[in-house]
Design an enzyme around this catalytic site. Structure first.
Site, PDB file in Angstrom:
ATOM      1  NE  ARG A  77      -2.295  -2.041   3.152  1.00 51.03           N
ATOM      2  CZ  ARG A  77      -2.714  -2.309   4.388  1.00 51.03           C
ATOM      3  NH1 ARG A  77      -3.760  -1.687   4.886  1.00 51.03           N
ATOM      4  NH2 ARG A  77      -2.071  -3.201   5.127  1.00 51.03           N
ATOM      5  CE  LYS A 115       4.833  -1.729   6.071  1.00 49.65           C
ATOM      6  NZ  LYS A 115       3.414  -2.085   6.322  1.00 49.65           N
ATOM      7  CB  THR A 171       3.401 -12.446  11.502  1.00 51.30           C
ATOM      8  OG1 THR A 171       2.150 -13.090  11.768  1.00 51.30           O
ATOM      9  CG2 THR A 171       3.130 -11.116  10.835  1.00 51.30           C
ATOM     10  N   GLY A 213      -6.015  -7.455  14.165  1.00 45.11           N
ATOM     11  CA  GLY A 213      -6.405  -8.674  14.860  1.00 45.11           C
ATOM     12  C   GLY A 213      -7.085  -8.300  16.165  1.00 45.11           C
ATOM     13  CG  ASN A 217      -0.536  -0.912   7.119  1.00 44.87           C
ATOM     14  OD1 ASN A 217       0.391  -1.708   7.196  1.00 44.87           O
ATOM     15  ND2 ASN A 217      -1.496  -0.853   8.022  1.00 44.87           N
ATOM     16  CE1 TYR A 251      33.896  26.390  -2.658  1.00 41.12           C
ATOM     17  CE2 TYR A 251      35.805  26.781  -4.040  1.00 41.12           C
ATOM     18  CZ  TYR A 251      35.011  25.921  -3.302  1.00 41.12           C
ATOM     19  OH  TYR A 251      35.347  24.603  -3.202  1.00 41.12           O
ATOM     20  NE  ARG A 292      43.673  47.497  -8.814  1.00 41.71           N
ATOM     21  CZ  ARG A 292      43.610  47.702  -7.497  1.00 41.71           C
ATOM     22  NH1 ARG A 292      42.934  46.872  -6.730  1.00 41.71           N
ATOM     23  NH2 ARG A 292      44.207  48.719  -6.961  1.00 41.71           N
TER      24      ARG A 292
HETATM   25  C1  UD1 Z   1      -0.522  -8.147  12.076  1.00 43.11           C
HETATM   26  C2  UD1 Z   1      -1.218  -9.075  13.054  1.00 43.11           C
HETATM   27  C3  UD1 Z   1      -2.475  -8.417  13.550  1.00 43.11           C
HETATM   28  C4  UD1 Z   1      -2.133  -7.094  14.196  1.00 43.11           C
HETATM   29  C5  UD1 Z   1      -1.337  -6.210  13.236  1.00 43.11           C
HETATM   30  C6  UD1 Z   1      -0.826  -4.993  13.971  1.00 43.11           C
HETATM   31  C7  UD1 Z   1      -0.747 -11.353  12.298  1.00 43.11           C
HETATM   32  C8  UD1 Z   1      -1.260 -12.542  11.604  1.00 43.11           C
HETATM   33  N1  UD1 Z   1      -1.549 -10.323  12.378  1.00 43.11           N
HETATM   34  O1  UD1 Z   1      -1.398  -7.982  10.970  1.00 43.11           O
HETATM   35  O2  UD1 Z   1      -3.115  -9.256  14.513  1.00 43.11           O
HETATM   36  O3  UD1 Z   1      -3.322  -6.429  14.591  1.00 43.11           O
HETATM   37  O4  UD1 Z   1      -0.202  -6.923  12.715  1.00 43.11           O
HETATM   38  O5  UD1 Z   1      -0.188  -4.082  13.102  1.00 43.11           O
HETATM   39  O6  UD1 Z   1       0.360 -11.384  12.778  1.00 43.11           O
HETATM   40  N2  UD1 Z   1       5.986  -9.572   8.016  1.00 43.11           N
HETATM   41  C9  UD1 Z   1       7.096 -10.307   7.690  1.00 43.11           C
HETATM   42  N3  UD1 Z   1       6.937 -11.462   7.012  1.00 43.11           N
HETATM   43  C10 UD1 Z   1       5.726 -11.924   6.647  1.00 43.11           C
HETATM   44  C11 UD1 Z   1       4.592 -11.155   6.979  1.00 43.11           C
HETATM   45  C12 UD1 Z   1       4.751  -9.978   7.673  1.00 43.11           C
HETATM   46  O7  UD1 Z   1       8.217  -9.925   8.006  1.00 43.11           O
HETATM   47  O8  UD1 Z   1       5.680 -12.998   6.030  1.00 43.11           O
HETATM   48  C13 UD1 Z   1       6.171  -8.318   8.767  1.00 43.11           C
HETATM   49  C14 UD1 Z   1       5.714  -7.103   8.010  1.00 43.11           C
HETATM   50  O9  UD1 Z   1       6.792  -6.560   7.245  1.00 43.11           O
HETATM   51  C15 UD1 Z   1       5.299  -6.170   9.122  1.00 43.11           C
HETATM   52  C16 UD1 Z   1       4.813  -7.117  10.213  1.00 43.11           C
HETATM   53  O10 UD1 Z   1       5.376  -8.381   9.925  1.00 43.11           O
HETATM   54  O11 UD1 Z   1       6.393  -5.440   9.628  1.00 43.11           O
HETATM   55  C17 UD1 Z   1       3.291  -7.225  10.259  1.00 43.11           C
HETATM   56  O12 UD1 Z   1       2.846  -7.757   9.033  1.00 43.11           O
HETATM   57  P1  UD1 Z   1       1.534  -7.254   8.322  1.00 43.11           P
HETATM   58  O13 UD1 Z   1       1.366  -8.008   7.050  1.00 43.11           O
HETATM   59  O14 UD1 Z   1       1.515  -5.785   8.261  1.00 43.11           O
HETATM   60  O15 UD1 Z   1       0.457  -7.797   9.353  1.00 43.11           O
HETATM   61  P2  UD1 Z   1      -1.002  -7.263   9.563  1.00 43.11           P
HETATM   62  O16 UD1 Z   1      -1.886  -7.867   8.537  1.00 43.11           O
HETATM   63  O17 UD1 Z   1      -0.999  -5.809   9.715  1.00 43.11           O
HETATM   64 CA    CA Z   2       0.568  -4.018   9.365  1.00 44.08          CA
END
Ligand code: UD1
Ligand code: CA
Length: 468
Positions: A17, A24, A81, A142, A229, A368, A442
């Site tokens: 996004r 990001k 995550t 979440g 985001n 300068y 000069r």
């Molecule tokens: C996640 C949480 C959600 C919480 C929210 C808070 C989960 C499943 N959900 O959702 O409950 O409310 O954060 O902001 O954990 N990332 C990785 N690798 C991955 C996926 C994500 O490194 O495979 C990192 C992203 O770069 C980011 C963070 O984990 O820094 C959170 O990932 P994101 O996809 O933003 O999770 P949300 O859907 O926001």
């Molecule tokens: Ca997020």
């Protein structure tokens, strides 16, 4: 060491996004990649090691965020995550203690809040402690589902029932885990959910199912847990971070005429009674002394300014050291390697680069000074230029103490001007000048009396004939 603390920072996601070719976590909040704010939080708690899980743009992230005590783990494919934390497991092999989990896109969390979370986790002796927030609009987060025995599980928006979606307490995505226990729980997770991902949030239900303690702590200021985001949230986080930084400076005795329009990076320090006007940017490791005045539109990067320095409107300073009681600008440009001893005046449209300038010396206008070593008590006249570059190499101009340089002088380096000498206006100096001498190059002035009048008359005569 059961009380040891390590940290893992999730930072592998793409950040779709943001609509950006840049990862990001490298987008900046208050002049720094957001990941660096998160790393600093972990450092302030004394976490070691700190492991950042990276994936998208991993080489760029590594280069921008390398810091002592920070290691990187690669998550080649973003499977969720939970999977991301698994990718840090080998880097934490043998670690036993508390594991702080942070997100690279949550840059506003204060170290004090993280410390509270850690204290709570220790007091509760929990397997998992989650940091929650109560939001008026919980959409997208979440949800924390509590039962009689406390937190039972976290349900993602996309997997939630309408009942669950009505819950206002959300998962900030920040946790403390007991390690290595959390890795055993992770190993049991599946990706059987709406997004087909391995959810870190499922560790909570897993811990409960195993009869282990799950604790939760709600953050007092929900804004701290804000995740970035998109660019709108990026701007909001920037404003929030600046407000926090600026408030601290004002509490410490710095006047900010308009804090909303003042841009100060987190590491900058400013002495009491300094006055910062609107549109000033202070970047990097800048140090500003006491009783300084920075007028509108001044941009300072990685500089040290001593006390009572006055920088007038529109001046740009980078990697410069400025001694006390110095006046700079308006519209001066101090470039890297500028060292001003103090009581100097660097006036409008003066540019300095790799220039050391002694106490009380002045260059007031249109000058300068590059690759220059200038003593004390020197007056550099308007329009002076050090010709330091022959197209291949840079050369040094040395001007000793108490030299008076007239206006419009060029010093063709390498050249040395002895103490107390005087350089006549309009001179091009190509050879060394001994102390106490006068140097002037000069051409002698030629004056032809009546010349202009005769020329005018001729023109008039021609004009009259032309009309006939
Ligand atoms: C996640 C949480 C959600 C919480 C929210 C808070 C989960 C499943 N959900 O959702 O409950 O409310 O954060 O902001 O954990 N990332 C990785 N690798 C991955 C996926 C994500 O490194 O495979 C990192 C992203 O770069 C980011 C963070 O984990 O820094 C959170 O990932 P994101 O996809 O933003 O999770 P949300 O859907 O926001
Ligand atoms: Ca997020």
């Amino acid at each position: 060491m059961p009380d040891a603390l390590a940290a893992v920072i999730l930072a592998a996601g793409q950040g779709t996004r943001m609509k950006s070719s840049r990862p990001k976590v490298l987008h900046e909040v208050a002049g720094q990649p957001m990941l660096n704010h998160v790393i600093r939080g972990a450092q302030m708690l004394g976490a070691t090691p700190i492991i950042a899980v990276i994936g998208h743009g991993s080489e760029q992230v590594r280069a921008a965020c390398a810091a002592p005590g920070v290691n990187f783990a690669l998550q080649a494919e973003q499977l969720g995550t939970g999977h991301a934390l698994q990718c840090a497991a080998s880097a934490l092999a043998g670690f036993a203690g508390n594991l702080l989990l942070l997100c690279g896109d949550v840059p506003l969390l204060r170290a004090e809040t993280l410390q509270e979370l850690l204290d709570h986790h220790r007091a509760e002796q929990a397997t998992v402690t989650v940091l929650t927030a109560i939001l008026a609009n919980a959409h997208g987060y979440g949800r924390i589902i509590r039962g009689a025995g406390g937190v039972e599980k976290i349900v993602e928006e996309k997997d939630a029932t309408p009942m669950e979606r009505s819950v206002g307490e959300i998962n900030t995505g920040i946790y403390l885990f007991a390690a290595p226990r959390v890795f055993a729980l992770l190993a049991g997770l599946t990706n059987d959910n709406a997004q087909g991902e391995y959810y870190l949030t499922d560790v909570i239900a897993a811990a409960r199912a195993a009869g282990e303690r799950v604790a939760a702590l709600a953050v007092a200021e929900a804004e701290e847990s804000m995740g970035i985001n998109d660019r709108i949230q990026l701007a909001q986080a920037g404003a929030a971070m600046r407000a926090r930084i600026n408030t601290a400076h004002m509490r410490a005795g710095v006047t900010l005429i308009d804090p909303v329009a003042t841009y100060i990076d987190p590491q900058v320090t400013i002495g009491a009674d300094s006055v910062i006007h609107p549109g000033v940017h202070l970047h990097g490791n800048t140090v500003i002394g006491r009783d300084c005045v920075l007028e509108p539109g001044v941009i300072v990067t990685d500089c040290t300014l001593a006390d009572r320095v006055h920088v007038k409107a529109g001046s740009v300073l980078a990697e410069a050291q400025v001694g006390a009681d110095t006046d700079i600008g308006p519209m001066a440009h101090l470039r890297p390697g500028t060292v001003l001893a103090g009581e100097n005046k660097i006036g409008n449209f003066v540019e300095t680069k790799k220039a050391t300038i002694g106490t009380g010396s002045k260059a007031s206008h249109l000058t300068y000074l590059g690759d220059a070593v200038i003593g004390a008590g020197v007056n550099v006249g308007c329009g002076t230029i050090t010709c330091n570059y022959d197209g291949v190499h840079k050369h040094v101009t040395i001007i000793e103490d108490d030299v008076f340089v007239g206006s419009d002088v060029q010093f063709v380096a390498p050249v040395r001007i002895g103490k107390g000498s005087l350089i006549g206006a309009g001179s091009t100096i190509t050879r060394d000048v001994p102390p106490d001498a006068l140097a002037i190059t000069r051409a002698e002035q030629k004056t032809i009396e009546g010349w202009a009048a005769r020329k005018r008359k001729k023109r008039e005569e021609r004009g009259v004939r032309g009309k006939e």
